[in-house]
Design a protein around this motif. Structure first.
Motif, PDB file in Angstrom:
ATOM      1  N   ALA A  58      11.966  -5.944   7.691  1.00 19.49           N
ATOM      2  CA  ALA A  58      11.020  -6.617   6.513  1.00 19.49           C
ATOM      3  C   ALA A  58      11.773  -7.150   5.701  1.00 19.49           C
ATOM      4  O   ALA A  58      12.765  -6.709   4.891  1.00 19.49           O
ATOM      5  CB  ALA A  58      10.130  -5.444   5.874  1.00 19.49           C
ATOM      6  N   GLY A  59      11.400  -8.238   5.039  1.00 23.97           N
ATOM      7  CA  GLY A  59      11.875  -9.143   4.114  1.00 23.97           C
ATOM      8  C   GLY A  59      13.089 -10.149   4.450  1.00 23.97           C
ATOM      9  O   GLY A  59      13.452 -10.829   3.892  1.00 23.97           O
ATOM     10  N   GLU A  60      13.460 -10.009   5.795  1.00 26.79           N
ATOM     11  CA  GLU A  60      14.539 -10.981   6.332  1.00 26.79           C
ATOM     12  C   GLU A  60      13.848 -12.377   6.706  1.00 26.79           C
ATOM     13  O   GLU A  60      12.728 -12.363   6.947  1.00 26.79           O
ATOM     14  CB  GLU A  60      15.119 -10.331   7.348  1.00 26.79           C
ATOM     15  CG  GLU A  60      16.153  -8.988   7.151  1.00 26.79           C
ATOM     16  CD  GLU A  60      17.034  -8.750   8.463  1.00 26.79           C
ATOM     17  OE1 GLU A  60      18.355  -8.647   8.046  1.00 26.79           O
ATOM     18  OE2 GLU A  60      16.476  -8.701   9.433  1.00 26.79           O
ATOM     19  N   THR A  61      14.432 -13.181   7.084  1.00 28.91           N
ATOM     20  CA  THR A  61      14.250 -14.469   7.396  1.00 28.91           C
ATOM     21  C   THR A  61      14.632 -14.663   8.713  1.00 28.91           C
ATOM     22  O   THR A  61      15.723 -14.699   9.072  1.00 28.91           O
ATOM     23  CB  THR A  61      14.532 -15.674   6.559  1.00 28.91           C
ATOM     24  OG1 THR A  61      14.062 -15.371   5.193  1.00 28.91           O
ATOM     25  CG2 THR A  61      13.864 -17.080   6.965  1.00 28.91           C
ATOM     26  N   VAL A  62      13.723 -15.061   9.831  1.00 32.29           N
ATOM     27  CA  VAL A  62      14.179 -15.546  11.170  1.00 32.29           C
ATOM     28  C   VAL A  62      13.546 -16.570  11.454  1.00 32.29           C
ATOM     29  O   VAL A  62      12.433 -17.185  11.142  1.00 32.29           O
ATOM     30  CB  VAL A  62      13.540 -14.516  12.066  1.00 32.29           C
ATOM     31  CG1 VAL A  62      11.993 -14.295  11.810  1.00 32.29           C
ATOM     32  CG2 VAL A  62      14.047 -14.614  13.506  1.00 32.29           C
ATOM     33  N   GLY A  69      20.078 -27.895   8.311  1.00 27.65           N
ATOM     34  CA  GLY A  69      19.579 -28.377   7.086  1.00 27.65           C
ATOM     35  C   GLY A  69      18.200 -27.828   6.532  1.00 27.65           C
ATOM     36  O   GLY A  69      18.289 -27.374   5.508  1.00 27.65           O
ATOM     37  N   PHE A  70      17.233 -28.039   7.610  1.00 21.90           N
ATOM     38  CA  PHE A  70      15.838 -27.193   7.157  1.00 21.90           C
ATOM     39  C   PHE A  70      16.203 -25.701   7.063  1.00 21.90           C
ATOM     40  O   PHE A  70      15.584 -25.515   5.977  1.00 21.90           O
ATOM     41  CB  PHE A  70      15.089 -27.526   8.544  1.00 21.90           C
ATOM     42  CG  PHE A  70      14.004 -26.785   8.703  1.00 21.90           C
ATOM     43  CD1 PHE A  70      12.933 -26.741   7.844  1.00 21.90           C
ATOM     44  CD2 PHE A  70      13.888 -25.683   9.544  1.00 21.90           C
ATOM     45  CE1 PHE A  70      11.876 -25.844   8.073  1.00 21.90           C
ATOM     46  CE2 PHE A  70      12.897 -24.984   9.731  1.00 21.90           C
ATOM     47  CZ  PHE A  70      11.836 -24.921   8.774  1.00 21.90           C
ATOM     48  N   ALA A  71      16.733 -25.179   7.753  1.00 14.62           N
ATOM     49  CA  ALA A  71      16.817 -23.671   7.699  1.00 14.62           C
ATOM     50  C   ALA A  71      17.609 -23.589   6.233  1.00 14.62           C
ATOM     51  O   ALA A  71      17.096 -22.479   5.559  1.00 14.62           O
ATOM     52  CB  ALA A  71      17.683 -22.962   8.577  1.00 14.62           C
ATOM     53  N   ARG A  72      18.861 -24.259   5.749  1.00 16.35           N
ATOM     54  CA  ARG A  72      19.439 -23.939   4.711  1.00 16.35           C
ATOM     55  C   ARG A  72      18.409 -24.418   3.324  1.00 16.35           C
ATOM     56  O   ARG A  72      18.365 -23.511   2.462  1.00 16.35           O
ATOM     57  CB  ARG A  72      20.770 -24.446   4.591  1.00 16.35           C
ATOM     58  CG  ARG A  72      21.556 -23.831   5.671  1.00 16.35           C
ATOM     59  CD  ARG A  72      23.213 -23.947   5.399  1.00 16.35           C
ATOM     60  NE  ARG A  72      23.708 -23.340   6.433  1.00 16.35           N
ATOM     61  CZ  ARG A  72      24.431 -22.075   6.190  1.00 16.35           C
ATOM     62  NH1 ARG A  72      23.928 -21.550   5.042  1.00 16.35           N
ATOM     63  NH2 ARG A  72      24.700 -21.519   7.056  1.00 16.35           N
ATOM     64  N   THR A  81      15.919 -21.612   2.412  1.00 14.63           N
ATOM     65  CA  THR A  81      16.730 -20.316   2.146  1.00 14.63           C
ATOM     66  C   THR A  81      17.474 -20.489   1.007  1.00 14.63           C
ATOM     67  O   THR A  81      18.328 -19.659   0.642  1.00 14.63           O
ATOM     68  CB  THR A  81      17.414 -19.863   3.303  1.00 14.63           C
ATOM     69  OG1 THR A  81      18.274 -20.627   3.852  1.00 14.63           O
ATOM     70  CG2 THR A  81      16.420 -19.240   4.440  1.00 14.63           C
ATOM     71  N   GLY A  82      17.224 -21.549   0.196  1.00 16.39           N
ATOM     72  CA  GLY A  82      17.883 -21.808  -1.056  1.00 16.39           C
ATOM     73  C   GLY A  82      19.461 -21.893  -0.633  1.00 16.39           C
ATOM     74  O   GLY A  82      20.226 -21.675  -1.556  1.00 16.39           O
ATOM     75  N   GLY A  83      19.775 -22.668   0.588  1.00 18.78           N
ATOM     76  CA  GLY A  83      21.261 -22.598   0.987  1.00 18.78           C
ATOM     77  C   GLY A  83      21.789 -21.415   1.428  1.00 18.78           C
ATOM     78  O   GLY A  83      23.035 -21.522   2.073  1.00 18.78           O
ATOM     79  N   ALA A  84      21.259 -20.556   1.525  1.00 16.79           N
ATOM     80  CA  ALA A  84      21.969 -19.013   2.099  1.00 16.79           C
ATOM     81  C   ALA A  84      21.899 -19.287   3.631  1.00 16.79           C
ATOM     82  O   ALA A  84      22.638 -18.413   4.329  1.00 16.79           O
ATOM     83  CB  ALA A  84      21.109 -18.066   1.752  1.00 16.79           C
ATOM     84  N   GLY A  85      21.009 -19.684   4.288  1.00 13.77           N
ATOM     85  CA  GLY A  85      20.986 -19.564   5.860  1.00 13.77           C
ATOM     86  C   GLY A  85      20.055 -18.651   6.076  1.00 13.77           C
ATOM     87  O   GLY A  85      19.766 -17.337   5.349  1.00 13.77           O
ATOM     88  N   PHE A  97      24.826 -23.168  12.967  1.00  9.49           N
ATOM     89  CA  PHE A  97      24.913 -23.413  11.561  1.00  9.49           C
ATOM     90  C   PHE A  97      23.686 -22.867  10.606  1.00  9.49           C
ATOM     91  O   PHE A  97      23.834 -23.253   9.460  1.00  9.49           O
ATOM     92  CB  PHE A  97      25.143 -24.788  11.527  1.00  9.49           C
ATOM     93  CG  PHE A  97      26.432 -25.280  11.988  1.00  9.49           C
ATOM     94  CD1 PHE A  97      27.641 -24.629  11.404  1.00  9.49           C
ATOM     95  CD2 PHE A  97      27.069 -25.907  13.063  1.00  9.49           C
ATOM     96  CE1 PHE A  97      28.995 -24.970  11.744  1.00  9.49           C
ATOM     97  CE2 PHE A  97      28.109 -26.425  13.671  1.00  9.49           C
ATOM     98  CZ  PHE A  97      29.155 -25.617  12.931  1.00  9.49           C
ATOM     99  N   SER A  98      22.452 -22.421  11.448  1.00 10.36           N
ATOM    100  CA  SER A  98      21.511 -22.129  10.468  1.00 10.36           C
ATOM    101  C   SER A  98      21.593 -20.736  10.043  1.00 10.36           C
ATOM    102  O   SER A  98      20.927 -20.256   9.190  1.00 10.36           O
ATOM    103  CB  SER A  98      20.288 -22.180  11.257  1.00 10.36           C
ATOM    104  OG  SER A  98      19.932 -23.457  11.688  1.00 10.36           O
ATOM    105  N   LEU A  99      22.756 -19.843  10.381  1.00 11.63           N
ATOM    106  CA  LEU A  99      22.875 -18.500  10.015  1.00 11.63           C
ATOM    107  C   LEU A  99      23.478 -18.513   8.833  1.00 11.63           C
ATOM    108  O   LEU A  99      24.381 -19.287   8.648  1.00 11.63           O
ATOM    109  CB  LEU A  99      23.314 -17.904  11.323  1.00 11.63           C
ATOM    110  CG  LEU A  99      22.752 -17.625  12.513  1.00 11.63           C
ATOM    111  CD1 LEU A  99      23.753 -16.984  13.709  1.00 11.63           C
ATOM    112  CD2 LEU A  99      21.615 -16.649  12.503  1.00 11.63           C
ATOM    113  N   GLY A 100      23.089 -17.653   8.058  1.00 12.14           N
ATOM    114  CA  GLY A 100      23.850 -17.121   6.699  1.00 12.14           C
ATOM    115  C   GLY A 100      24.698 -16.202   7.066  1.00 12.14           C
ATOM    116  O   GLY A 100      25.140 -15.729   8.206  1.00 12.14           O
TER     117      GLY A 100
END
Length: 344
Positions: free
Chosen positions: A167-171, A226-229, A232-236, A254-257
């Motif tokens: 919970a709270g993570e972004t996928v 680019g969409f993913a970042r 997520t405020g640049g975090a990935g 490259f979408s992963l933080g």
């Protein structure tokens, strides 16, 4: 009984709608009168000969997703009754010894799967171990039930057992119109995760939003990393749920933080990928993990969650079993959202 089967690799034209012998149950089996079966990519991949599961053989009756009514019982079956409305766990792991389908439960070897290595739901009747049928609630249709087995179990196992989504993570979930991704989006949202989704058309993106995705992007026209970042405020993102393969592999990486996980459970666009940057991989502490087969004890709890939850079962279309070839052509064209259902 009637069945749609084939006995040689080839295009959809190799599928023949013919009469075959009715299945005979072993002591620990039931015979299910198929009310609905649903298509999966593996149906097409194996028919074409691109890849086959260990234990696959001709003639082959596909159909891993089966829902129907119990028509016959093996002599040792006690907890299932004729007339029960059931959905089938297609994995043959954990099958009791008195089943005709026993001995095929090696998760990392010759894992038997109804509709993949054993006769499946492209038929009027299907042989199933009694231990692998689960009751369908009275208020659930067969179409709603049959979308569940392959896609929802694949998604649940990949997201939670393998990927440890919290919970709270972004996928980030690709191919939002596919059965496994429509399941993944809803399961992730129900677990309290934030979902970003991609699809090949704007219309599919809009429908993914209806399923709970917070933001979407057309993966044919958008810089996905680019969409993913940006979202997520640049975090990935914390996780990418991936079953497309080469077409979106680099964008996924490259979408992963930091310490993000790429969880893969499919290879729709090919079987070979390249890690675009080892430096990025180790510097960011990324994890790439394959999602292995689910265990038999996982099916019941996820099915109960599906039955009791406020989930949507997108059905793209319903076609007669006799038109299985046309249904596979529709799936191959990827012009669909959700599952294609066949009715005998």
């Amino acid at each position: 009984m009637k069945a749609a089967l084939y006995d040689a690799h080839g295009g959809p034209e190799v599928l023949r709608y013919v009469d075959v012998a009715d299945p005979e149950p072993g002591p620990g089996d039931v015979v299910v009168q198929v009310e609905a079966t649903a298509l999966n990519r593996l149906d097409i991949v194996q028919r074409a000969g691109y890849f086959t599961m260990p234990g696959y053989a001709f003639p082959h009756i596909a159909g891993m997703d089966v829902a129907g009514t119990v028509a016959r019982l093996g002599e040792a079956v006690e907890d299932v009754s004729v007339g029960d409305r059931v959905v089938v766990d297609p994995s043959l792991s954990g099958v009791r010894e008195d089943s005709r389908l026993a001995g095929r439960g090696d998760l990392y070897g010759e894992l038997g799967i109804i509709g993949a290595t054993a006769d499946g739901g492209y038929a009027e009747l299907c042989l199933v171990p009694a231990s692998h049928v689960f009751p369908i609630p009275d208020d659930m249709t067969f179409d709603e039930a049959v979308v569940f087995p392959t896609c929802w179990m694949t998604a649940a196992h990949a997201l939670f057992d393998v990927g440890k989504l919290q919970a709270g993570e972004t996928v980030l979930i690709h191919a939002a119109g596919s059965g496994v991704s429509t399941a993944g989006i809803q399961l992730a949202v129900a677990a309290g995760a934030r979902v970003l989704a991609t699809a090949g058309t704007d219309a599919k993106c809009a429908r993914a939003t209806e399923l709970g995705a917070e933001a979407t992007a057309n993966n044919r026209t958008t810089d996905i990393a680019g969409f993913a970042r940006s979202e997520t405020g640049g975090a990935g993102v914390d996780m990418v749920f991936e079953h497309v393969g080469p077409a979106l592999w680099e964008a996924s990486m490259f979408s992963l933080g930091v310490r993000g996980r790429l969880v893969n459970c499919g290879n729709t666009t090919g079987d070979s990928v390249t890690i675009p940057s080892l430096g990025h991989l180790f510097h960011m502490g990324l994890t790439i993990v394959g999602s292995d087969p689910y265990r038999p004890e996982e099916f019941g709890p996820v099915w109960e969650q599906y039955c009791s939850g406020d989930f949507v079962a997108p059905v793209d279309s319903v076609m007669p079993l006799a038109e299985a070839a046309a249904a596979q052509e529709r799936m191959f064209a990827s012009d669909l959202f959700g599952k294609i259902v066949l009715r005998p």
